[in-house]
Design a protein around this motif. Sequence first.
Motif, PDB file in Angstrom:
ATOM      1  N   GLN A 166       0.886  -1.169   0.000  1.00  0.00           N
ATOM      2  CA  GLN A 166       0.000   0.000   0.000  1.00  0.00           C
ATOM      3  C   GLN A 166       0.916   1.208   0.000  1.00  0.00           C
ATOM      4  O   GLN A 166       1.472   1.573   1.034  1.00  0.00           O
ATOM      5  N   GLU A 167       1.109   1.811  -1.194  1.00  0.00           N
ATOM      6  CA  GLU A 167       2.045   2.936  -1.280  1.00  0.00           C
ATOM      7  C   GLU A 167       1.596   3.948  -2.319  1.00  0.00           C
ATOM      8  O   GLU A 167       0.975   3.595  -3.309  1.00  0.00           O
ATOM      9  N   GLU A 168       1.919   5.195  -2.048  1.00  0.00           N
ATOM     10  CA  GLU A 168       1.692   6.276  -2.998  1.00  0.00           C
ATOM     11  C   GLU A 168       2.925   6.374  -3.880  1.00  0.00           C
ATOM     12  O   GLU A 168       4.055   6.383  -3.383  1.00  0.00           O
ATOM     13  N   LYS A 169       2.696   6.423  -5.202  1.00  0.00           N
ATOM     14  CA  LYS A 169       3.809   6.552  -6.126  1.00  0.00           C
ATOM     15  C   LYS A 169       3.316   7.291  -7.361  1.00  0.00           C
ATOM     16  O   LYS A 169       2.308   6.907  -7.945  1.00  0.00           O
ATOM     17  N   ASP A 170       4.014   8.337  -7.735  1.00  0.00           N
ATOM     18  CA  ASP A 170       3.656   9.121  -8.921  1.00  0.00           C
ATOM     19  C   ASP A 170       2.215   9.622  -8.881  1.00  0.00           C
ATOM     20  O   ASP A 170       1.517   9.627  -9.893  1.00  0.00           O
ATOM     21  N   GLY A 171       1.756  10.006  -7.671  1.00  0.00           N
ATOM     22  CA  GLY A 171       0.414  10.558  -7.530  1.00  0.00           C
ATOM     23  C   GLY A 171      -0.697   9.524  -7.572  1.00  0.00           C
ATOM     24  O   GLY A 171      -1.873   9.877  -7.662  1.00  0.00           O
ATOM     25  N   ARG A 172      -0.333   8.247  -7.534  1.00  0.00           N
ATOM     26  CA  ARG A 172      -1.314   7.166  -7.547  1.00  0.00           C
ATOM     27  C   ARG A 172      -1.123   6.276  -6.343  1.00  0.00           C
ATOM     28  O   ARG A 172      -0.033   6.158  -5.814  1.00  0.00           O
ATOM     29  N   LEU A 173      -2.194   5.595  -5.969  1.00  0.00           N
ATOM     30  CA  LEU A 173      -2.124   4.602  -4.911  1.00  0.00           C
ATOM     31  C   LEU A 173      -1.876   3.245  -5.559  1.00  0.00           C
ATOM     32  O   LEU A 173      -2.597   2.851  -6.479  1.00  0.00           O
ATOM     33  N   TRP A 174      -0.854   2.532  -5.105  1.00  0.00           N
ATOM     34  CA  TRP A 174      -0.514   1.196  -5.602  1.00  0.00           C
ATOM     35  C   TRP A 174      -0.863   0.200  -4.508  1.00  0.00           C
ATOM     36  O   TRP A 174      -0.397   0.338  -3.371  1.00  0.00           O
ATOM     37  N   LEU A 175      -1.701  -0.778  -4.864  1.00  0.00           N
ATOM     38  CA  LEU A 175      -2.203  -1.737  -3.875  1.00  0.00           C
ATOM     39  C   LEU A 175      -1.980  -3.173  -4.319  1.00  0.00           C
ATOM     40  O   LEU A 175      -2.284  -3.528  -5.459  1.00  0.00           O
ATOM     41  N   ASN A 176      -1.474  -3.980  -3.410  1.00  0.00           N
ATOM     42  CA  ASN A 176      -1.470  -5.431  -3.550  1.00  0.00           C
ATOM     43  C   ASN A 176      -2.035  -5.954  -2.231  1.00  0.00           C
ATOM     44  O   ASN A 176      -1.413  -5.785  -1.184  1.00  0.00           O
ATOM     45  N   PRO A 177      -3.214  -6.587  -2.271  1.00  0.00           N
ATOM     46  CA  PRO A 177      -3.816  -7.053  -1.021  1.00  0.00           C
ATOM     47  C   PRO A 177      -3.110  -8.260  -0.409  1.00  0.00           C
ATOM     48  O   PRO A 177      -3.482  -8.717   0.660  1.00  0.00           O
ATOM     49  N   GLY A 178      -2.064  -8.760  -1.073  1.00  0.00           N
ATOM     50  CA  GLY A 178      -1.398  -9.971  -0.590  1.00  0.00           C
ATOM     51  C   GLY A 178      -2.237 -11.181  -0.960  1.00  0.00           C
ATOM     52  O   GLY A 178      -3.018 -11.147  -1.904  1.00  0.00           O
ATOM     53  N   SER A 179      -2.093 -12.245  -0.235  1.00  0.00           N
ATOM     54  CA  SER A 179      -2.839 -13.476  -0.508  1.00  0.00           C
ATOM     55  C   SER A 179      -3.687 -13.847   0.695  1.00  0.00           C
ATOM     56  O   SER A 179      -3.208 -13.824   1.826  1.00  0.00           O
ATOM     57  N   CYS A 180      -4.945 -14.215   0.429  1.00  0.00           N
ATOM     58  CA  CYS A 180      -5.790 -14.701   1.514  1.00  0.00           C
ATOM     59  C   CYS A 180      -6.218 -16.141   1.250  1.00  0.00           C
ATOM     60  O   CYS A 180      -7.153 -16.645   1.840  1.00  0.00           O
ATOM     61  N   GLY A 181      -5.485 -16.809   0.368  1.00  0.00           N
ATOM     62  CA  GLY A 181      -5.717 -18.223   0.088  1.00  0.00           C
ATOM     63  C   GLY A 181      -4.785 -19.071   0.947  1.00  0.00           C
ATOM     64  O   GLY A 181      -4.448 -18.692   2.068  1.00  0.00           O
ATOM     65  N   PRO A 182      -4.358 -20.219   0.406  1.00  0.00           N
ATOM     66  CA  PRO A 182      -3.439 -21.072   1.171  1.00  0.00           C
ATOM     67  C   PRO A 182      -2.148 -20.309   1.490  1.00  0.00           C
ATOM     68  O   PRO A 182      -1.644 -19.559   0.663  1.00  0.00           O
ATOM     69  N   ARG A 183      -1.647 -20.502   2.684  1.00  0.00           N
ATOM     70  CA  ARG A 183      -0.423 -19.803   3.095  1.00  0.00           C
ATOM     71  C   ARG A 183       0.763 -20.366   2.327  1.00  0.00           C
ATOM     72  O   ARG A 183       0.952 -21.569   2.244  1.00  0.00           O
ATOM     73  N   ARG A 184       1.548 -19.454   1.747  1.00  0.00           N
ATOM     74  CA  ARG A 184       2.723 -19.847   0.979  1.00  0.00           C
ATOM     75  C   ARG A 184       3.871 -18.909   1.314  1.00  0.00           C
ATOM     76  O   ARG A 184       3.661 -17.772   1.710  1.00  0.00           O
TER      77      ARG A 184
END
Length: 152
Positions: free
Chosen positions: A105-123
């Motif tokens: 969850q980061e601001e970069k170049d005036g945009r919000l960049w999101l990766n929710p990660g994984s909520c499936g099997p733990r890896r």
Amino acid sequence: MKLAILSDTHGLLRPEVLEHLKTADAILHGGDINKQSIVDQLRQYAPLYVVRGNNDKEWAEDIPRHLTVTLGGVTFFMVHNKKEIPADLSGVDVVLFGHSHKYVQEEKDGRLWLNPGSCGPRRFHQEITMMMAQVEDGQIRVEKISIPHEVQ
């Protein structure tokens, strides 16, 4: 408008995730769903916006590799692998991706960049995460959701 943002479920919808989906007005999924039954189950909770991941094979041919959607005045560009994000993101407020299983969850170049990660099997010894977001009037507020799990 309340959004559930998830990725890399890899065929598993945990009960804790389902509890969050019950409160969502829309669901955004960053790919690696792994089976049609997960898509069908997600659609029972709220309108679903989903992109195809590298593990989504023949069954997912009708799911787009990238998608642009505007919800609550916020424009999202969705893709599974960050490497496939185009250089021109004109008009995009939020870039949503998955693949790495790492929460971002980061601001970069005036945009919000999101990766929710994984909520499936733990890896990869990673924590199990998703996001809930509130969007309205072109503004977004994101909350990280950590899903408790047994360490093996």
